[in-house]
Design a protein around this motif. Structure first.
Motif, PDB file in Angstrom:
ATOM      1  N   THR A 108       1.068  -1.138  -0.177  1.00  0.00           N
ATOM      2  CA  THR A 108      -0.098   0.063  -0.033  1.00  0.00           C
ATOM      3  C   THR A 108       0.915   1.116  -0.018  1.00  0.00           C
ATOM      4  O   THR A 108       1.977   1.117   0.448  1.00  0.00           O
ATOM      5  N   VAL A 109       0.315   2.324  -0.466  1.00  0.00           N
ATOM      6  CA  VAL A 109       1.077   3.615  -0.487  1.00  0.00           C
ATOM      7  C   VAL A 109       0.406   4.735   0.333  1.00  0.00           C
ATOM      8  O   VAL A 109      -0.740   5.153  -0.179  1.00  0.00           O
ATOM      9  N   PRO A 110       0.926   5.402   1.342  1.00  0.00           N
ATOM     10  CA  PRO A 110       0.416   6.507   1.879  1.00  0.00           C
ATOM     11  C   PRO A 110       0.571   7.705   1.190  1.00  0.00           C
ATOM     12  O   PRO A 110       1.686   8.211   0.945  1.00  0.00           O
ATOM     13  N   LYS A 111      -0.556   8.462   0.766  1.00  0.00           N
ATOM     14  CA  LYS A 111      -0.666   9.489  -0.449  1.00  0.00           C
ATOM     15  C   LYS A 111      -1.056  10.689   0.419  1.00  0.00           C
ATOM     16  O   LYS A 111      -1.159  11.686  -0.243  1.00  0.00           O
ATOM     17  N   THR A 112      -1.535  10.675   1.544  1.00  0.00           N
ATOM     18  CA  THR A 112      -1.969  12.053   2.047  1.00  0.00           C
ATOM     19  C   THR A 112      -1.097  12.787   3.106  1.00  0.00           C
ATOM     20  O   THR A 112      -0.234  11.840   3.958  1.00  0.00           O
ATOM     21  N   PRO A 113      -0.824  13.914   3.251  1.00  0.00           N
ATOM     22  CA  PRO A 113       0.119  14.489   4.179  1.00  0.00           C
ATOM     23  C   PRO A 113      -0.015  14.159   5.467  1.00  0.00           C
ATOM     24  O   PRO A 113       0.829  13.971   6.310  1.00  0.00           O
ATOM     25  N   LEU A 114      -1.179  13.845   6.157  1.00  0.00           N
ATOM     26  CA  LEU A 114      -1.513  13.461   7.443  1.00  0.00           C
ATOM     27  C   LEU A 114      -0.892  12.091   7.844  1.00  0.00           C
ATOM     28  O   LEU A 114      -0.603  11.686   8.725  1.00  0.00           O
ATOM     29  N   GLU A 115      -0.396  11.408   6.836  1.00  0.00           N
ATOM     30  CA  GLU A 115       0.355   9.846   6.877  1.00  0.00           C
ATOM     31  C   GLU A 115       1.735  10.198   7.308  1.00  0.00           C
ATOM     32  O   GLU A 115       2.346   9.198   7.569  1.00  0.00           O
ATOM     33  N   TYR A 116       2.123  11.531   7.241  1.00  0.00           N
ATOM     34  CA  TYR A 116       3.740  11.721   7.338  1.00  0.00           C
ATOM     35  C   TYR A 116       3.860  12.620   8.363  1.00  0.00           C
ATOM     36  O   TYR A 116       3.280  13.568   8.835  1.00  0.00           O
ATOM     37  N   ALA A 117       4.898  12.114   9.522  1.00  0.00           N
ATOM     38  CA  ALA A 117       5.091  12.788  10.692  1.00  0.00           C
ATOM     39  C   ALA A 117       6.046  13.956  10.347  1.00  0.00           C
ATOM     40  O   ALA A 117       6.036  15.011  11.387  1.00  0.00           O
ATOM     41  N   TYR A 118       7.048  13.694   9.668  1.00  0.00           N
ATOM     42  CA  TYR A 118       8.143  14.833   9.308  1.00  0.00           C
ATOM     43  C   TYR A 118       8.276  15.363   8.317  1.00  0.00           C
ATOM     44  O   TYR A 118       8.096  14.591   7.367  1.00  0.00           O
ATOM     45  N   TRP A 119       8.746  16.654   8.077  1.00  0.00           N
ATOM     46  CA  TRP A 119       8.642  17.349   6.790  1.00  0.00           C
ATOM     47  C   TRP A 119       9.849  18.170   6.948  1.00  0.00           C
ATOM     48  O   TRP A 119      10.441  18.632   7.850  1.00  0.00           O
ATOM     49  N   GLY A 120      10.171  18.394   5.616  1.00  0.00           N
ATOM     50  CA  GLY A 120      11.446  19.339   5.550  1.00  0.00           C
ATOM     51  C   GLY A 120      10.816  20.708   5.336  1.00  0.00           C
ATOM     52  O   GLY A 120       9.671  20.874   5.206  1.00  0.00           O
ATOM     53  N   GLN A 121      11.443  21.763   5.087  1.00  0.00           N
ATOM     54  CA  GLN A 121      11.344  23.099   4.974  1.00  0.00           C
ATOM     55  C   GLN A 121      10.532  23.578   3.507  1.00  0.00           C
ATOM     56  O   GLN A 121      10.121  24.505   3.461  1.00  0.00           O
ATOM     57  N   GLY A 122      10.959  22.623   2.586  1.00  0.00           N
ATOM     58  CA  GLY A 122      10.589  22.980   1.097  1.00  0.00           C
ATOM     59  C   GLY A 122      11.701  23.395   0.244  1.00  0.00           C
ATOM     60  O   GLY A 122      12.555  24.096   0.922  1.00  0.00           O
ATOM     61  N   THR A 123      11.430  23.320  -0.840  1.00  0.00           N
ATOM     62  CA  THR A 123      12.655  23.904  -1.974  1.00  0.00           C
ATOM     63  C   THR A 123      11.773  24.338  -3.103  1.00  0.00           C
ATOM     64  O   THR A 123      10.747  23.482  -3.563  1.00  0.00           O
ATOM     65  N   GLN A 124      11.738  25.563  -3.579  1.00  0.00           N
ATOM     66  CA  GLN A 124      10.982  25.970  -4.665  1.00  0.00           C
ATOM     67  C   GLN A 124      11.428  25.691  -6.269  1.00  0.00           C
ATOM     68  O   GLN A 124      12.736  25.524  -6.393  1.00  0.00           O
ATOM     69  N   VAL A 125      10.455  24.933  -6.751  1.00  0.00           N
ATOM     70  CA  VAL A 125      10.883  24.583  -8.150  1.00  0.00           C
ATOM     71  C   VAL A 125       9.956  25.494  -9.006  1.00  0.00           C
ATOM     72  O   VAL A 125       8.805  25.568  -9.007  1.00  0.00           O
ATOM     73  N   THR A 126      10.605  26.210 -10.107  1.00  0.00           N
ATOM     74  CA  THR A 126       9.832  26.863 -11.001  1.00  0.00           C
ATOM     75  C   THR A 126      10.139  26.420 -12.309  1.00  0.00           C
ATOM     76  O   THR A 126      11.540  26.739 -13.037  1.00  0.00           O
ATOM     77  N   VAL A 127       9.144  26.497 -13.109  1.00  0.00           N
ATOM     78  CA  VAL A 127       9.433  25.919 -14.724  1.00  0.00           C
ATOM     79  C   VAL A 127       8.706  27.121 -15.517  1.00  0.00           C
ATOM     80  O   VAL A 127       7.432  27.273 -15.536  1.00  0.00           O
ATOM     81  N   SER A 128       9.614  27.631 -16.110  1.00  0.00           N
ATOM     82  CA  SER A 128       9.155  28.781 -17.084  1.00  0.00           C
ATOM     83  C   SER A 128       8.865  28.292 -18.543  1.00  0.00           C
ATOM     84  O   SER A 128       9.450  27.444 -18.969  1.00  0.00           O
ATOM     85  N   SER A 129       7.946  28.697 -19.156  1.00  0.00           N
ATOM     86  CA  SER A 129       7.393  28.361 -20.546  1.00  0.00           C
ATOM     87  C   SER A 129       8.328  29.266 -21.793  1.00  0.00           C
ATOM     88  O   SER A 129       8.776  30.076 -21.295  1.00  0.00           O
TER      89      SER A 129
END
Length: 129
Positions: A108-129
């Protein structure tokens, strides 16, 4: 305290590639953890992107990135990688690494944020056309 640190985000043109890395703090039982990448675009909910279980034999992706993104892990280095190829403007978002320690029912694959206890701060990805 488990810490996750993402890196590798940036700005690319359509069709370009980026490699995101998530480093998990030493001392944590990374090799038995379940890892995922999520993303969140402005005004939208956080969305599941990719998942890999502790052994690497269960991997899943959201349909919109299948064939373009690859998730992998290196248990010796406490890292999980998201290789993103053929990027599209709709991939623009903040990408988050997430870690789950609670056992997952096999195949099975947990796919919702509530199923994960620990998170990073995030990194921005920007794709321009």
């Amino acid at each position: 305290q488990v810490q996750l640190v993402e890196s590798g985000g940036g700005r690319v043109q359509t069709g370009g590639s980026l490699t995101l890395s998530c480093a998990v703090s030493a001392g944590h039982a990374f090799s038995t953890s379940y890892m995922a990448w999520f993303r969140q675009a402005p005004g939208k909910e956080r969305e599941f992107v990719a998942y890999i279980n502790w052994s690497g034999d269960t991997i899943d992706y959201v349909d919109s990135v299948k064939g373009r993104f690859t998730i992998s892990r290196n248990n010796a280095k406490n890292t999980v990688i998201l290789q993103m190829d053929n990027l599209k403007p709709e991939d623009t978002a903040v990408y988050y690494c997430a870690l789950r320690t609670r056992p997952v029912v096999a195949w099975t694959v947990p796919k919702t944020p509530l199923e994960y206890a620990y998170w990073g701060q995030g990194t921005q990805v920007t794709v321009s056309s």
